[in-house]
Design a protein around this motif. Structure first.
Motif, PDB file in Angstrom:
ATOM      1  N   SER A 108       2.540 -19.476 -26.165  1.00 51.15           N
ATOM      2  CA  SER A 108       3.838 -19.007 -26.641  1.00 51.15           C
ATOM      3  C   SER A 108       4.040 -19.399 -28.103  1.00 51.15           C
ATOM      4  N   GLU A 109       4.404 -18.438 -28.916  1.00 46.45           N
ATOM      5  CA  GLU A 109       4.641 -18.725 -30.330  1.00 46.45           C
ATOM      6  C   GLU A 109       5.821 -19.674 -30.501  1.00 46.45           C
ATOM      7  N   ALA A 110       6.848 -19.519 -29.682  1.00 47.83           N
ATOM      8  CA  ALA A 110       8.012 -20.397 -29.780  1.00 47.83           C
ATOM      9  C   ALA A 110       7.638 -21.839 -29.461  1.00 47.83           C
ATOM     10  N   VAL A 111       6.821 -22.035 -28.420  1.00 42.49           N
ATOM     11  CA  VAL A 111       6.389 -23.387 -28.070  1.00 42.49           C
ATOM     12  C   VAL A 111       5.504 -23.958 -29.166  1.00 42.49           C
ATOM     13  N   ARG A 112       4.668 -23.127 -29.753  1.00 38.79           N
ATOM     14  CA  ARG A 112       3.814 -23.594 -30.852  1.00 38.79           C
ATOM     15  C   ARG A 112       4.643 -24.085 -32.026  1.00 38.79           C
ATOM     16  N   GLN A 113       5.655 -23.329 -32.389  1.00 35.45           N
ATOM     17  CA  GLN A 113       6.497 -23.726 -33.523  1.00 35.45           C
ATOM     18  C   GLN A 113       7.238 -25.027 -33.224  1.00 35.45           C
ATOM     19  N   TRP A 114       7.747 -25.142 -31.999  1.00 34.88           N
ATOM     20  CA  TRP A 114       8.439 -26.369 -31.603  1.00 34.88           C
ATOM     21  C   TRP A 114       7.477 -27.554 -31.640  1.00 34.88           C
TER      22      TRP A 114
END
Length: 206
Positions: A108-114
């Protein structure tokens, strides 16, 4: 025959999330999402290759509003606590997606950014690359475990009650602890457990 309308990843993820919120994760299927969108099931494959990709889009949608900027003016422990609290709040609004945040945490891109933000906080606090890896995994394990325990264990309250009712002569500590645990709100449990983890990270060599 009318030409199928163009759909964006936002459309797909929103429809899938609607299905999950209404019918639970077990109700999610390509057919259910296509029905929600008002298109044929096979038409959905023009926009997304499979359910796995659709699930990943749902995770990104749920976490899209999470602020990944570390809380300003706070020690690194409070910065991390704030970042975890934000994810907990976002996922709690859609509890059926809890398993997806675990399954797609690497893609997940969102999890990566977090995760990048969390690693930045740890790096600024002086954690070595190895210690950052261990700390990130510990924080993710705690977060996902707490979410699963809070939202995917509907019988947890009954289980705690059953433990509290064990004969105290045979299980004095277990029955007494369960009685106390039954009175602890979920938010307090999350924050207290996180404080214990952060205290351990503070004490360990960086």
């Amino acid at each position: 025959m009318p030409r199928p309308r163009s759909l964006t990843p936002q459309h797909l993820a929103t429809a899938a999330l609607t299905v999950i919120d209404r019918d639970g994760l077990a109700g999610l299927s390509m057919r259910a999402v296509a029905t929600e969108l008002g298109i044929a099931t096979m038409s959905l494959y023009r926009y997304v290759p499979d359910r796995e990709a659709l699930e990943r889009q749902v995770v990104d949608l749920v976490l899209a509003g999470v602020d990944t900027a570390p809380p300003a003016g706070q020690p690194w422990q409070r910065q991390l606590a704030g970042l975890l609290e934000r994810v907990r709040t976002a996922v709690a609004a859609h509890p059926g997606t809890v398993p997806l945040t675990v399954t797609h945490r690497h893609t997940s891109e969102a999890v990566r950014q977090w995760s990048e933000t969390v690693l930045g906080v740890l790096a600024a606090a002086g954690f070595t690359p190895r210690r950052r890896a261990l700390a990130l995994r510990a924080l993710l394990a705690y977060l996902t475990g707490a979410l699963q325990n809070e939202h995917l264990a509907p019988l947890a309250g009954e289980g705690t009650t059953a433990l509290a009712e064990l004969p105290p002569d045979a299980y004095p500590l277990l029955s007494g602890t369960a009685s106390e645990a039954a009175r602890v709100p979920a938010a307090e449990e999350f924050r207290a457990g996180l404080d214990l983890l952060l205290s351990g990270l503070s004490a360990a060599p960086r």
